[in-house]
Write an enzyme that holds these catalytic residues in place. Structure first.
Site: not given
Ligand code: DGL
Length: 276
Positions: A12-13, A75, A160
């Site tokens: 994930d990011s 993500c 966050e």
């Molecule tokens: N994990 C990202 C998503 O599900 C959200 C957080 C981000 O924008 O990096 O789209």
């Protein structure tokens, strides 16, 4: 994890994919998981297609180098902007035995079943919404369903920074929901198309009319992965199964451990890594 381990990679990011990982661990407790959050470069939501692709590929290649044969892009933004190119161009040429799966297709395969009115609202990051991935994918499985989407770019920073419970945070969340429902008052199902949003699902349910179902992705992705593994023994038999989970972050490990508890049940002991 020892060197011979072949955990399932979960990328994930940043923190959001931990909501997906929680469901994966509950559903598939025997497997090893290696989570990687690119916190140093999050959020991905506002980033361009090319940048999200480049960052995601770096992360996937890192997880492959750690022994992962299968990586889940937990993500939505990365799934929307990088998955197809990785699957169609990178894997066949460079990593023919490895697999990368995303979260948009498995969600789209099932989401239409939740709606009686056949009007679904999708909320997500700007990147996911602009990609139109949900409209395209849901349209393939449920052509009779009308999909209305709305980008909520402020939700990720609110969550966050733990500001979603404040009056100001709630104001923004309610405003965005109102704007989504104004687009289509027949919506009876809202898909949380961003990994952070399960943290505000109660707040959403409290605000929208009571007949509207609010759907998070974690269980959908866990069921879909279980099904995938049962259909792909050549991948499944390679996954190591000692029930262990490790965490990697591109940012400070102590910060990650502290904030992760918002998104994940259980303690988190992460390790800092560099992707570049
Ligand atoms: N994990 C990202 C998503 O599900 C959200 C957080 C981000 O924008 O990096 O789209």
């Amino acid at each position: 994890m020892d060197q011979s381990s072949k955990p399932i990679g979960v990328f994930d990011s940043g923190y959001g994919g931990l909501t997906i990982l929680s469901s994966l661990r509950t559903k598939l407790p025997a497997y090893d998981f290696l989570y990687l959050g690119d916190n140093a470069r999050a959020p991905y939501g506002p980033r361009s297609f090319d940048v999200v692709f480049e960052f995601t590929l770096q992360a996937v290649e890192y997880l492959f180098a750690q022994g992962c044969e299968l990586v889940i892009l937990a993500c939505n933004t990365a799934s929307a902007k990088a998955l197809r190119t990785i699957q169609q161009q990178v894997l066949p040429q460079k990593y023919p035995g490895k697999r990368v799966l995303g979260v948009i297709r498995p969600t789209s395969e099932i989401i239409g079943n939740f709606s009686e009115s056949k009007h679904i609202g999708v909320i997500a990051t700007e990147g996911t919404i602009k990609s139109e991935s949900y409209c395209i994918e849901i349209g393939k499985f449920f052509p009779e369903v009308s999909v209305n989407q709305y980008a909520c770019p402020i939700w990720v920073p609110l969550i966050e920074n733990a500001l979603h419970e404040t009056d100001g945070g709630k104001w923004f969340i309610r405003r965005d929901l109102d704007l989504l429902l104004e687009q289509d008052p027949e919506i009876d199902t809202i898909l949380l198309g961003c990994t952070h949003y399960p943290l505000v699902s109660e707040l959403i349910s409290e605000h929208v009319p009571s007949h509207i179902r609010v759907i998070s992705q974690g269980d959908i992705i866990a069921n879909s992965l279980e099904d995938y593994l049962s259909r792909h023994p050549e991948i499944e038999t390679n996954c190591s199964k000692q029930g262990r989970t490790e965490f990697l972050t591109t940012e400070n490990a102590d910060d990650f451990n502290r904030k992760a508890s918002q998104f994940f049940k259980g303690s988190v002991e992460s390790r800092h890594i560099r992707l570049v």
